[in-house]
Write an enzyme that holds these catalytic residues in place. Sequence first.
Site, PDB file in Angstrom:
ATOM      1  N   GLU A 166     -29.584 -22.060 -13.197  1.00 54.51           N
ATOM      2  CA  GLU A 166     -30.565 -21.757 -12.081  1.00 54.51           C
ATOM      3  C   GLU A 166     -30.798 -20.389 -11.577  1.00 54.51           C
ATOM      4  OE1 GLU A 166     -29.933 -24.483  -8.988  1.00 54.51           O
ATOM      5  OE2 GLU A 166     -29.857 -26.394 -10.337  1.00 54.51           O
TER       6      GLU A 166
ATOM      7  N   GLU B 195     -29.326 -33.314 -17.160  1.00 53.74           N
ATOM      8  CA  GLU B 195     -29.182 -33.790 -15.959  1.00 53.74           C
ATOM      9  C   GLU B 195     -30.467 -34.810 -15.652  1.00 53.74           C
ATOM     10  OE1 GLU B 195     -28.728 -30.949 -12.588  1.00 53.74           O
ATOM     11  OE2 GLU B 195     -27.490 -29.544 -13.906  1.00 53.74           O
TER      12      GLU B 195
HETATM   13  O1  G3I Z   1     -15.205 -34.074  -2.896  1.00 52.24           O
HETATM   14  C1  G3I Z   1     -15.546 -33.552  -1.564  1.00 52.24           C
HETATM   15  C2  G3I Z   1     -14.976 -34.563  -0.586  1.00 52.24           C
HETATM   16  O2  G3I Z   1     -13.812 -34.587  -0.648  1.00 52.24           O
HETATM   17  C3  G3I Z   1     -15.340 -34.298   0.847  1.00 52.24           C
HETATM   18  O3  G3I Z   1     -14.797 -35.128   1.715  1.00 52.24           O
HETATM   19  C4  G3I Z   1     -17.050 -34.293   0.920  1.00 52.24           C
HETATM   20  C5  G3I Z   1     -17.772 -33.930   2.065  1.00 52.24           C
HETATM   21  O4  G3I Z   1     -17.498 -32.556   2.502  1.00 52.24           O
HETATM   22  O5  G3I Z   1     -17.724 -33.075  -0.128  1.00 52.24           O
HETATM   23  C6  G3I Z   1     -17.124 -33.730  -1.384  1.00 52.24           C
HETATM   24  O6  G3I Z   1     -17.590 -33.027  -2.185  1.00 52.24           O
HETATM   25  C7  G3I Z   1     -19.204 -32.873  -2.503  1.00 52.24           C
HETATM   26  C8  G3I Z   1     -19.264 -33.164  -3.867  1.00 52.24           C
HETATM   27  O7  G3I Z   1     -20.837 -33.021  -4.512  1.00 52.24           O
HETATM   28  C9  G3I Z   1     -18.568 -34.259  -4.643  1.00 52.24           C
HETATM   29  O8  G3I Z   1     -19.327 -35.394  -4.269  1.00 52.24           O
HETATM   30  C10 G3I Z   1     -19.630 -31.492  -2.134  1.00 52.24           C
HETATM   31  O9  G3I Z   1     -19.726 -31.709  -0.438  1.00 52.24           O
HETATM   32  C11 G3I Z   1     -21.428 -31.607  -2.676  1.00 52.24           C
HETATM   33  O10 G3I Z   1     -21.771 -30.437  -2.232  1.00 52.24           O
HETATM   34  C12 G3I Z   1     -21.314 -31.611  -3.949  1.00 52.24           C
HETATM   35  O11 G3I Z   1     -22.657 -32.115  -4.351  1.00 52.24           O
HETATM   36  C13 G3I Z   1     -22.821 -31.831  -5.770  1.00 52.24           C
HETATM   37  C14 G3I Z   1     -24.191 -30.474  -5.631  1.00 52.24           C
HETATM   38  O12 G3I Z   1     -24.144 -30.437  -7.081  1.00 52.24           O
HETATM   39  C15 G3I Z   1     -23.298 -29.252  -5.343  1.00 52.24           C
HETATM   40  O13 G3I Z   1     -22.133 -29.011  -6.178  1.00 52.24           O
HETATM   41  C16 G3I Z   1     -23.731 -32.853  -6.189  1.00 52.24           C
HETATM   42  O14 G3I Z   1     -22.884 -34.060  -6.289  1.00 52.24           O
HETATM   43  C17 G3I Z   1     -24.378 -32.893  -7.681  1.00 52.24           C
HETATM   44  O15 G3I Z   1     -25.233 -33.940  -7.966  1.00 52.24           O
HETATM   45  C18 G3I Z   1     -25.153 -31.598  -7.731  1.00 52.24           C
HETATM   46  O16 G3I Z   1     -25.419 -31.223  -8.935  1.00 52.24           O
HETATM   47  C19 G3I Z   1     -26.624 -30.455  -9.062  1.00 52.24           C
HETATM   48  C20 G3I Z   1     -26.136 -29.549 -10.560  1.00 52.24           C
HETATM   49  O17 G3I Z   1     -24.733 -29.019 -10.304  1.00 52.24           O
HETATM   50  C21 G3I Z   1     -27.106 -28.479 -10.926  1.00 52.24           C
HETATM   51  N1  G3I Z   1     -28.561 -28.897 -10.898  1.00 52.24           N
HETATM   52  C22 G3I Z   1     -29.072 -29.725  -9.575  1.00 52.24           C
HETATM   53  C23 G3I Z   1     -27.852 -30.812  -9.451  1.00 52.24           C
HETATM   54  C24 G3I Z   1     -28.407 -31.603  -7.965  1.00 52.24           C
HETATM   55  O18 G3I Z   1     -28.369 -30.970  -7.055  1.00 52.24           O
END
Ligand code: G3I
Length: 386
Positions: free
Chosen positions: A157, A284
């Site tokens: 991105e 994705e």
């Molecule tokens: O694992 C921690 C947990 O221990 C904690 O209690 C909780 C609350 O803070 O957070 C958890 O981590 C989260 C993680 O997902 C795992 O669930 C993060 O906060 C959260 O920010 C993270 O979000 C991911 C996001 O990317 C940011 O990395 C989403 O699952 C994931 O679907 C999303 O994927 C992105 C791709 O990488 C790029 N393209 C877009 C796509 C959707 O946004």
Amino acid sequence: MKKNLNFLMMFGLCLLTACSTPNNGSSSSEVTVPLLKDVYANYFPIGAALTENKISLYEDLLPNFNSITQEYEAKWSITEPLEGQFDFSSSDPMVEYAKENGKGVRGHTLVWYKSLPRYVLSDNPSKEKLISRIENHVEGVINHFKDDVYVWDVVNEALRDYPSLAQVESGDFYRTGDETNDATGGDLFAICGIDYIESAFKEAYRVRQENNYNFKLFYNDYGLNYPNKREALLKMLDQFALDGTPIEGVGLQAHYYLGSFNIDEFENTIRSIVERGLDVQITELDVSIYPYSTYPITYDEIPESLSKIQASMYGQIMGIARKYSHPENDAYGKVTGVTMWGVADDITWLDNNPVSGRKNWPLLFDEFHEPKQAFWSFIDLDKYGE
Ligand code: G3I
């Protein structure tokens, strides 16, 4: 016709081997549900993104996939949370799971503005310092995973959300601080220009060649089916070619939405990439049942009418993916994989996104891990095949 015959033979094989293949999450109906990876064995790997804590939840459906993407655990904020201090304790278990279960791992992602730990930009680094941090991160992560990863989303991105025609024509199509959703993207470009992107690829290539690793180098982004953003991508790829920046493919994230999808533009994007000799992976894939907006609509369950449209979209997308998986022209790239962004509708990043309290049903298996109409269209080579 030949491919359809292959499919029918494969489908028959699936039926014959039903007793030896894991229950594919199907009910005790008379129809044996084939595994996605078997249906596509002659085309490309079929993957799914998940976090390690979901492996047990989806043990009934994961046999469908011969590739996985770590939804979170391989991102910079997790793998190098402090400068020079790498931590793979979150990501290693998933890589071990994949190796033990004969699945490949898509590396996602080395450089993404949304997953930078604070130290990367907090001391107002010079361009040289920032590029050095990027190169160190790329080298450290690649040398940890080695060839346990078969492709890396080296940069994710880096283009503007949806550049205007004027921005594309003027070359102002890289993500900058004036993008609404996050300033750090702007800092990377404001400090380094395109060099932060090209340095990431060049360092990944250097480490790969120096160690004889075999993974592929991909650029990954969303919205590339929109003509303006596609043109911006092509301009970036042409700049890479001028600058000798190594890249082997482009990942289309393919987060699609009912009501705003055009299959012809989707095909135009794939064609314009493979004609440059680069491969394409759909990285994705999910199909939201809502148009992309903050629609307040909420449903108790996906309406039948929308299920049919969603199924049709999946069928068309996979028909194009198959069409470009076996190019007649050896100089062309090809589609080399399709990964779903999630496993089943019980958990998806689209729940409450962008509307809080709103459930979505974007995937191939429903909340009870049963195959949906979308699943049958996804594998229906006859109906949507070439
Ligand atoms: O694992 C921690 C947990 O221990 C904690 O209690 C909780 C609350 O803070 O957070 C958890 O981590 C989260 C993680 O997902 C795992 O669930 C993060 O906060 C959260 O920010 C993270 O979000 C991911 C996001 O990317 C940011 O990395 C989403 O699952 C994931 O679907 C999303 O994927 C992105 C791709 O990488 C790029 N393209 C877009 C796509 C959707 O946004």
